[in-house]
Scaffold this motif. Sequence first.
Motif, PDB file in Angstrom:
ATOM      1  N   PHE A  34      47.833  36.552  34.925  1.00  0.00           N
ATOM      2  CA  PHE A  34      46.960  37.720  34.932  1.00  0.00           C
ATOM      3  C   PHE A  34      47.025  38.423  36.275  1.00  0.00           C
ATOM      4  CE2 PHE A  34      44.896  35.245  31.604  1.00  0.00           C
ATOM      5  CZ  PHE A  34      44.461  36.209  30.699  1.00  0.00           C
ATOM      6  N   TYR A  35      46.781  39.737  36.253  1.00  0.00           N
ATOM      7  CA  TYR A  35      46.440  40.448  37.474  1.00  0.00           C
ATOM      8  C   TYR A  35      44.943  40.276  37.711  1.00  0.00           C
ATOM      9  CZ  TYR A  35      50.904  42.938  37.842  1.00  0.00           C
ATOM     10  OH  TYR A  35      52.235  43.255  37.995  1.00  0.00           O
ATOM     11  N   TYR A  36      44.574  40.192  38.991  1.00  0.00           N
ATOM     12  CA  TYR A  36      43.162  40.212  39.372  1.00  0.00           C
ATOM     13  C   TYR A  36      42.992  41.413  40.285  1.00  0.00           C
ATOM     14  CZ  TYR A  36      38.511  38.598  40.661  1.00  0.00           C
ATOM     15  OH  TYR A  36      37.158  38.504  40.839  1.00  0.00           O
ATOM     16  N   TRP A  37      42.210  42.427  39.831  1.00  0.00           N
ATOM     17  CA  TRP A  37      42.236  43.738  40.482  1.00  0.00           C
ATOM     18  C   TRP A  37      40.837  44.162  40.927  1.00  0.00           C
ATOM     19  CZ3 TRP A  37      47.172  44.888  41.259  1.00  0.00           C
ATOM     20  CH2 TRP A  37      47.495  46.123  41.845  1.00  0.00           C
ATOM     21  N   LYS A  38      40.205  43.312  41.709  1.00  0.00           N
ATOM     22  CA  LYS A  38      38.887  43.626  42.247  1.00  0.00           C
ATOM     23  C   LYS A  38      38.906  43.428  43.764  1.00  0.00           C
ATOM     24  CE  LYS A  38      36.546  41.941  38.057  1.00  0.00           C
ATOM     25  NZ  LYS A  38      35.558  40.995  37.510  1.00  0.00           N
ATOM     26  N   THR A  39      37.877  43.924  44.419  1.00  0.00           N
ATOM     27  CA  THR A  39      37.811  43.776  45.876  1.00  0.00           C
ATOM     28  C   THR A  39      37.177  42.452  46.295  1.00  0.00           C
ATOM     29  OG1 THR A  39      35.734  45.013  45.897  1.00  0.00           O
ATOM     30  CG2 THR A  39      37.747  46.262  46.303  1.00  0.00           C
ATOM     31  N   VAL A  40      36.524  41.770  45.338  1.00  0.00           N
ATOM     32  CA  VAL A  40      35.948  40.448  45.599  1.00  0.00           C
ATOM     33  C   VAL A  40      36.520  39.456  44.593  1.00  0.00           C
ATOM     34  CG1 VAL A  40      33.844  39.076  45.695  1.00  0.00           C
ATOM     35  CG2 VAL A  40      33.806  41.438  46.511  1.00  0.00           C
ATOM     36  N   PHE A  41      37.100  38.375  45.098  1.00  0.00           N
ATOM     37  CA  PHE A  41      37.654  37.339  44.232  1.00  0.00           C
ATOM     38  C   PHE A  41      36.547  36.355  43.899  1.00  0.00           C
ATOM     39  CE2 PHE A  41      39.841  33.378  43.235  1.00  0.00           C
ATOM     40  CZ  PHE A  41      40.883  33.805  42.432  1.00  0.00           C
ATOM     41  N   ASP A  42      36.126  36.375  42.640  1.00  0.00           N
ATOM     42  CA  ASP A  42      35.020  35.530  42.201  1.00  0.00           C
ATOM     43  C   ASP A  42      35.270  35.135  40.752  1.00  0.00           C
ATOM     44  OD1 ASP A  42      32.650  34.160  42.041  1.00  0.00           O
ATOM     45  OD2 ASP A  42      31.375  35.943  41.901  1.00  0.00           O
ATOM     46  N   ILE A  43      35.699  33.917  40.542  1.00  0.00           N
ATOM     47  CA  ILE A  43      36.015  33.427  39.206  1.00  0.00           C
ATOM     48  C   ILE A  43      34.796  32.706  38.643  1.00  0.00           C
ATOM     49  CG2 ILE A  43      37.534  31.957  37.833  1.00  0.00           C
ATOM     50  CD1 ILE A  43      38.955  34.332  39.039  1.00  0.00           C
ATOM     51  N   ASP A  44      34.127  33.358  37.665  1.00  0.00           N
ATOM     52  CA  ASP A  44      32.956  32.724  37.061  1.00  0.00           C
ATOM     53  C   ASP A  44      33.384  31.767  35.954  1.00  0.00           C
ATOM     54  OD1 ASP A  44      33.591  34.288  34.842  1.00  0.00           O
ATOM     55  OD2 ASP A  44      32.018  35.761  35.208  1.00  0.00           O
ATOM     56  N   SER A  45      32.418  31.162  35.291  1.00  0.00           N
ATOM     57  CA  SER A  45      32.725  30.137  34.287  1.00  0.00           C
ATOM     58  C   SER A  45      33.488  30.710  33.100  1.00  0.00           C
ATOM     59  CB  SER A  45      31.428  29.475  33.809  1.00  0.00           C
ATOM     60  OG  SER A  45      30.544  30.440  33.264  1.00  0.00           O
ATOM     61  N   ASN A  46      33.201  31.963  32.712  1.00  0.00           N
ATOM     62  CA  ASN A  46      33.900  32.580  31.582  1.00  0.00           C
ATOM     63  C   ASN A  46      35.381  32.783  31.906  1.00  0.00           C
ATOM     64  OD1 ASN A  46      31.617  32.826  29.903  1.00  0.00           O
ATOM     65  ND2 ASN A  46      31.003  34.722  30.923  1.00  0.00           N
ATOM     66  N   LEU A  47      35.663  33.308  33.107  1.00  0.00           N
ATOM     67  CA  LEU A  47      37.060  33.529  33.495  1.00  0.00           C
ATOM     68  C   LEU A  47      37.770  32.196  33.729  1.00  0.00           C
ATOM     69  CD1 LEU A  47      36.742  36.588  35.907  1.00  0.00           C
ATOM     70  CD2 LEU A  47      37.293  36.556  33.461  1.00  0.00           C
ATOM     71  N   LYS A  48      37.046  31.236  34.248  1.00  0.00           N
ATOM     72  CA  LYS A  48      37.637  29.910  34.453  1.00  0.00           C
ATOM     73  C   LYS A  48      38.059  29.304  33.125  1.00  0.00           C
ATOM     74  CE  LYS A  48      38.721  26.495  37.186  1.00  0.00           C
ATOM     75  NZ  LYS A  48      39.801  26.658  38.199  1.00  0.00           N
ATOM     76  N   ALA A  49      37.264  29.531  32.093  1.00  0.00           N
ATOM     77  CA  ALA A  49      37.608  29.016  30.765  1.00  0.00           C
ATOM     78  C   ALA A  49      38.874  29.680  30.242  1.00  0.00           C
ATOM     79  CB  ALA A  49      36.447  29.248  29.799  1.00  0.00           C
TER      80      ALA A  49
END
Length: 320
Positions: free
Chosen positions: A14-29
């Motif tokens: 995946f691309y991650y295209w935000k200014t803050v890198f924050d992987i919550d539980s939904n994205l971790k899943a």
Amino acid sequence: MSCSKSKTTTETSFYYWKTVFDIDSNLKAVINDNEINRLYVRFFDIQIKNGQAIPLSPILFKTKPDISIVPVIYIKNEVMLDSLVDLQDLAQKTYGLIEQIAVKNNIQVEEIQLDCDWTLRSKSNYFDFIKAIKAVSQKNITSTIRLHQVKYYQKTGIPPVDKGVLMYYNMGKILPDKSNSIYERKTAQLYLKSLLNYPLELDVALPIYSWTIVSRNGTVINLLSKTTVQDYTDITKFRPLDPNRFVVTEANIKSGMFLKINDTIKVEAISKTDMDEMVEDLSRYLKQKPATLIYYDLDTINTTTFTDDKTFFKKTGARF
């Protein structure tokens, strides 16, 4: 060709295209369910400001990555059009900032990806910049490639990179009609045969995002990102024209924009049928199976459309 393609496996990313890198539980899943081992993370942009090429909006890692990270640098074409930019100096400063962010967050950089929609006038500078950052970093350098750059590569040139990434989206003009500027098969088919002759190895990037096109008096006035048709289900404020187009019937605010009565709303999105078509067509015309399929971009709003099947992204990549 079919036999040779079947011997390798396309990795899903995946691309991650935000200014803050924050992987919550939904994205971790999503990452775990689809066996994602690497993310392509936008580190910063490079733009012209006050006559200087400078980095803007560097990423902040709120959560430390426990996955391989590829830095992606978005370069505005205006930078490469500026004849006064010292490309060697820019390459050194660019890699210096990449290293600074990587060291701070314990990231091992093996590849750097550059994202620039270069033109005939800027290609010489862009290609020279690629060579400069390759020399400075001694890393693998990849570059995003647009469809028109594939079809007309004899004019637009082949970037001197280790590999390209075909951006298979943003194919049309942003209009208030029923077209989909993100993806339309008829538009894509105008370019597909060109892949057979393109001399650079390509990975593939596919869209999973949606956005809203707001029109007033027949003219597009704004584009609202991270929005879906679910944002317009209130029938007291929006009258449906068809499944993805609406007329504003009561003034209200969406995504920070004031919508007036009679404004027209069109949501452009990607369906599973669209995704099936993309993989089918690309598999037919790519000279070799892509080593990596990268979805744009990792965000809960974007992934929700597809996660009724938790391993959808992995399964789609496996179809190449």
